[in-house]
Design an enzyme around this catalytic site. Structure first.
Site, PDB file in Angstrom:
ATOM      1  N   GLY A 219      92.614  47.414  67.278  1.00 45.90           N
ATOM      2  CA  GLY A 219      92.826  48.621  68.091  1.00 45.90           C
ATOM      3  C   GLY A 219      93.755  49.590  67.397  1.00 45.90           C
ATOM      4  N   ASN A 220      94.217  50.593  68.114  1.00 48.80           N
ATOM      5  CA  ASN A 220      95.200  51.530  67.547  1.00 48.80           C
ATOM      6  C   ASN A 220      96.169  51.972  68.643  1.00 48.80           C
ATOM      7  OD1 ASN A 220      94.170  53.993  68.846  1.00 48.80           O
ATOM      8  ND2 ASN A 220      92.379  53.648  67.552  1.00 48.80           N
ATOM      9  N   HIS A 221      97.132  52.804  68.264  1.00 51.28           N
ATOM     10  CA  HIS A 221      98.235  53.137  69.177  1.00 51.28           C
ATOM     11  C   HIS A 221      97.931  54.265  70.163  1.00 51.28           C
ATOM     12  CE1 HIS A 221     101.101  50.465  67.430  1.00 51.28           C
ATOM     13  NE2 HIS A 221     100.936  50.967  66.220  1.00 51.28           N
TER      14      HIS A 221
END
Ligand code: CTP
Length: 409
Positions: A219-221
């Site tokens: 995933g990412n932030h």
């Protein structure tokens, strides 16, 4: 979720709202509601029924709104003429919160025997009704028939919400939370007179989760906050908004939410929503890669000192959407060479606008409520915006989208 603008682009500023308060224990929340409307810079005139004054004093509302509340039909305090007619004429919107079963019955049958029902009968402004009563009263055939009748006439009901009631029972009958009622007011006023009314706008928000196995993902932030703020801003300007989101933030009132997670789901949802849309605002942090194959069972660490996951590239969603009339707005989240990269991506993705965002700054980008962006356009223009709330960034992007929409049709 309400993102407070920093530079005053309040959709309710100077809007004249008549708040009708009727006799329910939820009256104390109407004081908070009046306060929130005033904070949103609306001009708020309060009318109370005699029963409401048994729960809460006109003084409380006068202190908050700075205006004399209306309580007595026979001793109106209007500047001239009949106060209810004057109030009804000036209103941009009338909101009755809390609305009791008997007020709903009065409204349904055109009765006008207290200041609230009198004003409701006299106004041509949109009417929002937020009921509060015991669940049995709400579910009663008489109340439901009155609700149906009012809805046929264009009256909009906000709630009631389900939960614990004053009687101690659980059920539908609670007044919707004041902050949410304010969101409904914004949505309704946007639909009545916003500059983007009738436009269909698709917004994406959040980052994708690409499954490695049933319990892990890449995933990412991205928090989704910028996408949500754009959706709210577009709604406040009257657009029909579809928000395709990977995050579990509360759906803004009046917005259609499509929950998605992985890139493939988002791609499908965007394709579907863009078929008859006017603009696509691609604020999501899309996953560029996904694992070549997702394991069907949890990957075990025993006997495997190293684990290599092969990744394959995902399709570029915004570049692949090819609807001739669609205005595409892309975002460039960069840590280096912001403007050069943004300009290159604008061309590569066939976007009309590119919102360039330096995600290495601490007061802008991921997870915070503010953002500092530059908007590049496909004619070589560049608009540098100061630090703004994400809602105001949304407003500025929508100013540009509105201009482009007016140019083509
Ligand atoms: N985007 C997209 N589909 C992808 C990747 C990105 O639609 N597979 C969209 C994003 O939503 C954003 C814009 O393209 O609006 C730019 O995203 P960004 O991640 O900055 O660009 P990339 O093309 O992925 O380039 P890179 O990650 O190499 O910087």
């Amino acid at each position: 979720m309400t993102t407070r603008p920093l530079d005053g682009s309040e959709p309710l500023a100077s809007r004249h709202i008549v708040l009708g308060v009727t006799g329910s224990i939820a009256c104390y929340k109407a004081v908070d509601l009046a306060s929130k409307l005033v904070q949103a810079e609306a001009v708020v005139d309060v009318a109370l029924t005699p029963a409401a004054t048994a729960f809460v004093t006109p003084l409380a509302f006068r202190s908050i709104t700075g205006r004399e509340p209306h309580t007595d039909m026979f001793r109106p305090n209007g500047e001239h003429g009949e106060a209810h007619v004057e109030l009804a004429r000036r209103a941009d919107l009338m909101l009755i919160a809390p609305a009791t079963a008997s007020t709903i019955a009065r409204l349904a049958h055109g009765m006008a025997d207290d200041f609230v029902s009198l004003t409701a009968l006299a106004t041509q402004a949109p009417l929002l009704v937020a009921p509060a009563m015991d669940a049995q009263m709400w579910e009663h055939a008489a109340t439901q028939a009155n609700r149906a009748l009012l809805e046929q006439r264009g009256v909009q009901f906000v709630g009631p919400a389900a939960g614990r009631l004053a009687s101690g029972r659980m059920g539908a009958g609670r007044l919707v939370e004041p902050a949410d009622i304010v969101e409904h007011v914004k949505a309704r006023l946007g639909r009545e007179r916003g500059d983007l009314r009738g436009r269909r706008i698709v917004v994406t928000a959040g980052g994708n989760r690409e499954a490695i196995d049933p319990v892990r993902f890449i995933g990412n932030h991205s928090s989704g906050k910028q996408g949500y703020a754009i959706a709210q801003a577009a709604r406040d300007r009257g657009a029909e908004v579809t928000l395709i989101s990977t995050v579990a933030l509360p759906t803004p009132a009046g917005v259609r939410a499509v929950p998605v997670s992985a890139h493939a789901e988002m791609f499908e949802a965007v394709r579907e929503a863009c078929r008859n849309a006017d603009a696509l605002i691609m604020a999501a942090a899309v996953a560029d890669y996904r694992p070549a194959g997702s394991a069907t069972h949890k990957i075990k660490r025993e006997g495997a000192d190293r684990l290599t996951i092969e990744l394959v590239q995902n399709a570029d969603i915004i570049a692949s959407i090819d609807e001739p009339r669609l205005i595409k707005v892309a975002f460039a989240a960069e840590t280096d060479d912001l403007l050069a990269n943004a300009a290159r991506k604008l061309r590569a993705k066939g976007a009309r606008l590119m919102v360039a965002n330096d995600v290495s700054a601490t007061d802008a980008g991921f997870a915070v409520d503010t953002n500092r962006v530059a908007i590049l356009d496909d004619r070589g223009g560049q608009e540098d915006l100061p630090l703004l709330s994400k809602y105001d960034v949304g407003m500025r992007i929508l100013d540009r989208v509105g201009e482009l929409l007016r140019e083509v049709r």
